[in-house]
Design a protein around this motif. Structure first.
Motif, short mmCIF file in Angstrom:
data_model
loop_
_atom_site.label_atom_id
_atom_site.label_comp_id
_atom_site.label_asym_id
_atom_site.label_seq_id
_atom_site.Cartn_x
_atom_site.Cartn_y
_atom_site.Cartn_z
N ALA A 151 -14.53 20.56 4.43
CA ALA A 151 -13.95 20.90 5.71
C ALA A 151 -13.65 19.83 6.58
CB ALA A 151 -14.94 21.68 6.40
N VAL A 152 -14.61 18.79 6.50
CA VAL A 152 -14.42 17.40 7.20
C VAL A 152 -13.12 16.69 6.74
CG1 VAL A 152 -15.43 15.28 7.84
CG2 VAL A 152 -16.84 17.52 7.75
N SER A 190 -15.55 21.41 12.14
CA SER A 190 -15.90 21.60 10.63
C SER A 190 -17.17 22.52 10.48
CB SER A 190 -15.69 20.24 10.17
OG SER A 190 -14.71 19.58 10.45
#
Length: 490
Positions: free
Chosen positions: A212-213, A282
């Motif tokens: 997600a990051v 995130s």
């Protein structure tokens, strides 16, 4: 030609009867573990992977090729520098605590490869030792290039060679877990509790966060390691089944002891990362939600399948999910110069998110972060300050972490007097573990005791520089140096 299934057990089961010595001579209890098992009692030992050496080499070669390919594509220094600065602090935290602990696990696996009470167990432990060498090398290699751009990444290798207070706590855990344990305790503590209960699932959760990051390199590294951890966990499950059959009280004790010991370090490393150092956009779940979904449910189910009870302190553990890592993070933020990575000050939106995830305890933490935000308003951005005094905080005589049990309103520290020595523990479970095996822990001194004995400087700045090995370029700071736009909007 024989099929794989026809010859596999002939290759895995290579135990034999001894004619010149006894079994106890070859496998003494002090090194093979308690309860001592005769060879015939372990002959039906089995684990689901049943891997051959040829299969092992092929699988590891493919995983290595995948890691190298991703490293060449998105693993350069420029790729790391594009990541969110808060996440880089999470990366520095994991990078330091992971690789050399994995290297220490080589020793534990090799001890089991020699003294495990079944040849199949010994074979799987040999593969495990090879795995742990790889797990140590991957982060050391991948993050080496970052040192020239950010000296805090040098702690990937330096951490366990230092006297930093976090390193002292981590070594206290890992030295006992990986270097001092016999094969039975090692298998239950490392393969069953640490890997099945925590790291195996941690790598799944953190790889999702890394995705997600946008940190593809860290995501790939965790996935590559996690597939090995899944294989290791099967060793622990098989060994635990044997010990439950022969000495259920011993099995219950080892699970109880190591679940609590593992939980404390895990809460710091992963709790910090998930709830504070992952950018808000995130975040997928809170640390507590991750623990409830991945650890509590699955681990409790596995214990019950073995006929074991939940640890006696289970209610205390569940309560600590709401507070422990928040307590340690707030304390460490105030003493951030004592560590090698930077801290993020949670802003208004993050505090709203934390309040939603921790409704029963966050009202106690909200005033803490509001006061710290006020300090930044007073000092202005770019001017580092610290809210601590001139002396270190106290540490637990068991886990060696700061006395951060309980909540801001009620600390759970307890004291015990043994002879002329007064001991302090962060919690009842830490006290209980100490008192089960006092000779194993009583010679260890925390940072404060080392200062009082004249082994470490009493002056905090000298402690950081001369004892912890930090410099102004590497010690922890606020990641934004107080330059949060929201400070002028609250």
């Amino acid at each position: 030609m024989l099929s794989r299934d026809e010859w596999l057990d002939l290759a895995r089961k290579l135990d034999w009867d001894f004619s010149y010595v006894t079994e106890r001579d070859v496998f003494p209890e002090v090194t093979s573990g308690s309860p001592w098992l005769r060879q015939e009692e372990g002959k039906d030992w089995d684990e689901p992977f049943r891997t051959t050496y040829a299969e092992y080499v092929a699988n590891q070669s493919a995983k290595e090729a995948s890691v190298r390919a991703v490293h060449e594509a998105v693993g350069q220094a420029a790729d790391f520098q594009k990541l969110h600065p808060h996440w880089l602090s999470a990366l520095k935290l994991h990078a330091a605590t992971l690789p050399l602990a994995e290297f220490a696990a080589v020793v534990g696996n090799l001890r089991a490869a020699r003294f495990g009470r079944d040849s199949a167990w010994r074979t799987m432990s040999t593969f495990g030792a090879l795995d742990e060498i790889r797990h140590a090398q991957i982060p050391l290699v991948l993050l080496h290039d970052m040192v020239r751009h950010d000296p805090q990444f040098d702690w990937t290798h330096k951490f366990y060679h230092s006297n930093n207070w976090v390193a002292i706590a981590a070594r206290h855990l890992f030295d006992e877990l990986l270097l001092a344990s016999d094969p039975i305790e090692f298998a239950i503590a490392t393969h069953f509790v640490f890997e099945t209960g925590f790291t195996n699932l941690q790598f799944v959760g953190l790889s999702s966060v890394a995705h997600a990051v946008g940190d593809r390199m860290f995501e790939t590294m965790l996935k590559s390691i996690q597939t090995d951890e899944a294989r290791h966990s099967q060793i622990g499950d098989a060994v635990l089944a044997k010990i439950v059959a022969h000495d259920p009280a011993r099995a219950q004790y080892l699970v109880d002891k190591w679940f609590w010991r593992t939980w404390h370090l895990f809460a710091v490393v992963t709790g910090f990362s998930m709830d504070y150092l992952t950018p808000l956009a995130s975040r997928r779940t809170s640390f507590k939600e991750f623990m409830q979904e991945w650890v509590l449910d699955q681990f409790v189910r596995t214990m019950e399948e073995h006929g074991l009870s939940r640890p006696w302190y289970w209610d205390t553990f569940v309560e600590s999910l709401d507070a422990y890592h928040h307590m340690v993070y707030a304390s460490a933020y105030s003493y951030r110069a004592t560590v090698w990575f930077d801290f993020a000050l949670p802003g208004p939106e993050e505090r709203v998110w934390l309040a939603e995830k921790y409704p029963s305890t966050w009202p106690m933490f909200e005033p803490v972060w509001r006061r710290l935000a006020d300090r930044w308003r007073e000092s202005g951005p770019g001017v580092e300050w610290h809210s601590h005094g001139a002396t270190p905080v106290g540490f637990c005589d068991l886990c060696q972490l700061v006395l951060s049990g309980g909540t801001p309103e009620q600390n759970t520290a307890v004291t015990v007097t043994r002879g002329d020595k007064k001991l302090v523990f962060c919690s009842e479970p830490c006290r209980w573990i100490y008192e089960q095996e006092p000779s194993r822990y009583e010679a260890h001194d925390d940072v404060v005791k080392r200062i009082l004995a004249g082994e470490a400087p009493a002056n905090l700045l000298e402690l950081l520089r001369k004892y912890f090995g930090l410099t102004s370029a590497t010690w922890g700071k606020d990641v934004e140096r107080g330059g949060y736009r929201w400070l002028g909007e609250e």
